[in-house]
Write a protein that holds these residues in place. Structure first.
Motif, PDB file in Angstrom:
ATOM      1  N   ASP A  63       0.834  -1.205   0.000  1.00 57.43           N
ATOM      2  CA  ASP A  63       0.000   0.000   0.000  1.00 57.43           C
ATOM      3  C   ASP A  63       0.868   1.254   0.000  1.00 57.43           C
ATOM      4  OD1 ASP A  63      -2.376  -1.404  -0.023  1.00 57.43           O
ATOM      5  OD2 ASP A  63      -2.705  -1.237   2.139  1.00 57.43           O
ATOM      6  N   ALA A  64       1.929   1.230   0.812  1.00 60.70           N
ATOM      7  CA  ALA A  64       2.817   2.398   0.885  1.00 60.70           C
ATOM      8  C   ALA A  64       3.547   2.606  -0.441  1.00 60.70           C
ATOM      9  CB  ALA A  64       3.826   2.216   2.021  1.00 60.70           C
ATOM     10  N   VAL A  65       4.038   1.533  -1.027  1.00 59.62           N
ATOM     11  CA  VAL A  65       4.774   1.642  -2.291  1.00 59.62           C
ATOM     12  C   VAL A  65       3.863   2.133  -3.401  1.00 59.62           C
ATOM     13  CG1 VAL A  65       5.938   0.293  -4.087  1.00 59.62           C
ATOM     14  CG2 VAL A  65       6.538  -0.058  -1.695  1.00 59.62           C
ATOM     15  N   LEU A  66       2.651   1.600  -3.470  1.00 58.14           N
ATOM     16  CA  LEU A  66       1.732   2.008  -4.529  1.00 58.14           C
ATOM     17  C   LEU A  66       1.230   3.438  -4.337  1.00 58.14           C
ATOM     18  CD1 LEU A  66      -0.304  -1.285  -5.034  1.00 58.14           C
ATOM     19  CD2 LEU A  66       1.626  -0.428  -6.378  1.00 58.14           C
ATOM     20  N   GLY A  67       1.280   3.918  -3.107  1.00 59.10           N
ATOM     21  CA  GLY A  67       0.856   5.287  -2.834  1.00 59.10           C
ATOM     22  C   GLY A  67       1.989   6.295  -2.891  1.00 59.10           C
ATOM     23  N   ARG A  68       3.192   5.847  -3.312  1.00 57.58           N
ATOM     24  CA  ARG A  68       4.360   6.739  -3.337  1.00 57.58           C
ATOM     25  C   ARG A  68       4.132   8.010  -4.140  1.00 57.58           C
ATOM     26  NH1 ARG A  68       9.818   3.149  -4.200  1.00 57.58           N
ATOM     27  NH2 ARG A  68      10.054   2.555  -2.026  1.00 57.58           N
TER      28      ARG A  68
ATOM     29  N   ARG B 235      14.246  -5.815   0.057  1.00 56.31           N
ATOM     30  CA  ARG B 235      13.830  -7.194  -0.262  1.00 56.31           C
ATOM     31  C   ARG B 235      12.345  -7.381   0.024  1.00 56.31           C
ATOM     32  NH1 ARG B 235      18.829  -8.551   2.132  1.00 56.31           N
ATOM     33  NH2 ARG B 235      17.782  -9.112   4.061  1.00 56.31           N
ATOM     34  N   LEU B 236      11.847  -6.813   1.129  1.00 56.52           N
ATOM     35  CA  LEU B 236      10.426  -6.915   1.455  1.00 56.52           C
ATOM     36  C   LEU B 236       9.569  -6.162   0.434  1.00 56.52           C
ATOM     37  CD1 LEU B 236      10.623  -6.570   5.337  1.00 56.52           C
ATOM     38  CD2 LEU B 236       9.953  -8.609   4.050  1.00 56.52           C
ATOM     39  N   ILE B 237      10.040  -5.009  -0.016  1.00 53.71           N
ATOM     40  CA  ILE B 237       9.312  -4.276  -1.060  1.00 53.71           C
ATOM     41  C   ILE B 237       9.255  -5.122  -2.329  1.00 53.71           C
ATOM     42  CG2 ILE B 237       9.460  -2.290  -2.625  1.00 53.71           C
ATOM     43  CD1 ILE B 237      10.545  -0.678  -0.196  1.00 53.71           C
ATOM     44  N   ASP B 238      10.378  -5.711  -2.698  1.00 55.33           N
ATOM     45  CA  ASP B 238      10.419  -6.562  -3.896  1.00 55.33           C
ATOM     46  C   ASP B 238       9.482  -7.760  -3.743  1.00 55.33           C
ATOM     47  OD1 ASP B 238      12.305  -4.818  -4.920  1.00 55.33           O
ATOM     48  OD2 ASP B 238      14.018  -6.129  -4.485  1.00 55.33           O
ATOM     49  N   GLU B 239       9.464  -8.353  -2.535  1.00 50.07           N
ATOM     50  CA  GLU B 239       8.584  -9.502  -2.287  1.00 50.07           C
ATOM     51  C   GLU B 239       7.111  -9.096  -2.373  1.00 50.07           C
ATOM     52  OE1 GLU B 239       7.652 -12.858   1.159  1.00 50.07           O
ATOM     53  OE2 GLU B 239       9.418 -11.585   1.366  1.00 50.07           O
ATOM     54  N   ALA B 240       6.772  -7.933  -1.820  1.00 51.01           N
ATOM     55  CA  ALA B 240       5.389  -7.454  -1.868  1.00 51.01           C
ATOM     56  C   ALA B 240       4.955  -7.215  -3.319  1.00 51.01           C
ATOM     57  CB  ALA B 240       5.248  -6.165  -1.050  1.00 51.01           C
ATOM     58  N   LEU B 241       5.821  -6.627  -4.114  1.00 47.75           N
ATOM     59  CA  LEU B 241       5.507  -6.396  -5.526  1.00 47.75           C
ATOM     60  C   LEU B 241       5.386  -7.717  -6.288  1.00 47.75           C
ATOM     61  CD1 LEU B 241       7.799  -3.299  -6.166  1.00 47.75           C
ATOM     62  CD2 LEU B 241       5.291  -3.341  -6.176  1.00 47.75           C
ATOM     63  N   ALA B 242       6.245  -8.675  -5.965  1.00 46.95           N
ATOM     64  CA  ALA B 242       6.179  -9.984  -6.628  1.00 46.95           C
ATOM     65  C   ALA B 242       4.873 -10.695  -6.290  1.00 46.95           C
ATOM     66  CB  ALA B 242       7.378 -10.841  -6.218  1.00 46.95           C
ATOM     67  N   LEU B 243       4.425 -10.602  -5.036  1.00 46.89           N
ATOM     68  CA  LEU B 243       3.137 -11.190  -4.662  1.00 46.89           C
ATOM     69  C   LEU B 243       2.008 -10.555  -5.458  1.00 46.89           C
ATOM     70  CD1 LEU B 243       3.402 -11.578  -0.784  1.00 46.89           C
ATOM     71  CD2 LEU B 243       3.105 -13.407  -2.450  1.00 46.89           C
TER      72      LEU B 243
END
Length: 146
Positions: free
Chosen positions: A84-89, A127-135
């Protein structure tokens, strides 16, 4: 009701049953269709669990892999918060440092500048941001397999 059938969620003490019923004919018996793939054992256990409940049997324990563990639930919730945070950047201008401070390391004081750029916390957050995007981009399907 959807054009492809009816999606139902039946509540149960040990966890919900999720069904997709394709245009049943009145008076006809229900049939279970199980996809034969790498998750067939889990699918068969779900059908057996539903069939027992429809027959009036008491609830049975969920099979292993059927639902995430409490640790997995916390991690998946954190990944959703990060996503949510990444998509709201664009809207919020949140930085990786702020994502780490708010969602990954809320109780820690995380340095700035060179200290942040060379930190293990920054690498883990990325790595967590990358994992969230991969999901989001299809990796969630692995969760559905248990």
């Amino acid at each position: 009701m959807l054009s492809t059938g009816r999606h139902l969620v039946l509540g149960d003490i040990d966890g919900p049953h999720r069904l997709w019923i394709r245009d049943p004919l009145k008076g006809s018996a229900l049939a279970y269709v199980i996809v034969r793939d790498e998750a067939i054992d889990l699918r068969q256990a779900a059908v057996q669990r539903l069939d027992r409940r429809l027959a009036g049997a008491p609830p049975m324990r969920l099979p292993p892999g059927f639902a995430p563990t409490p640790f997995q639930q916390r991690r998946l919730n954190m990944l959703l918060d990060i996503l949510d945070a990444v998509l709201g950047r664009e809207r919020t201008g949140i930085t990786t440092h702020e994502i780490a401070r708010c969602h990954v390391y809320p109780a820690m004081s995380i340095g700035r500048g060179n200290e942040w750029k060379s930190s293990a916390e920054r690498r883990r957050t990325q790595r967590l941001i990358d994992e969230a995007l991969a999901l989001m981009n299809g990796g969630y399907r692995a969760l559905l397999r248990g």
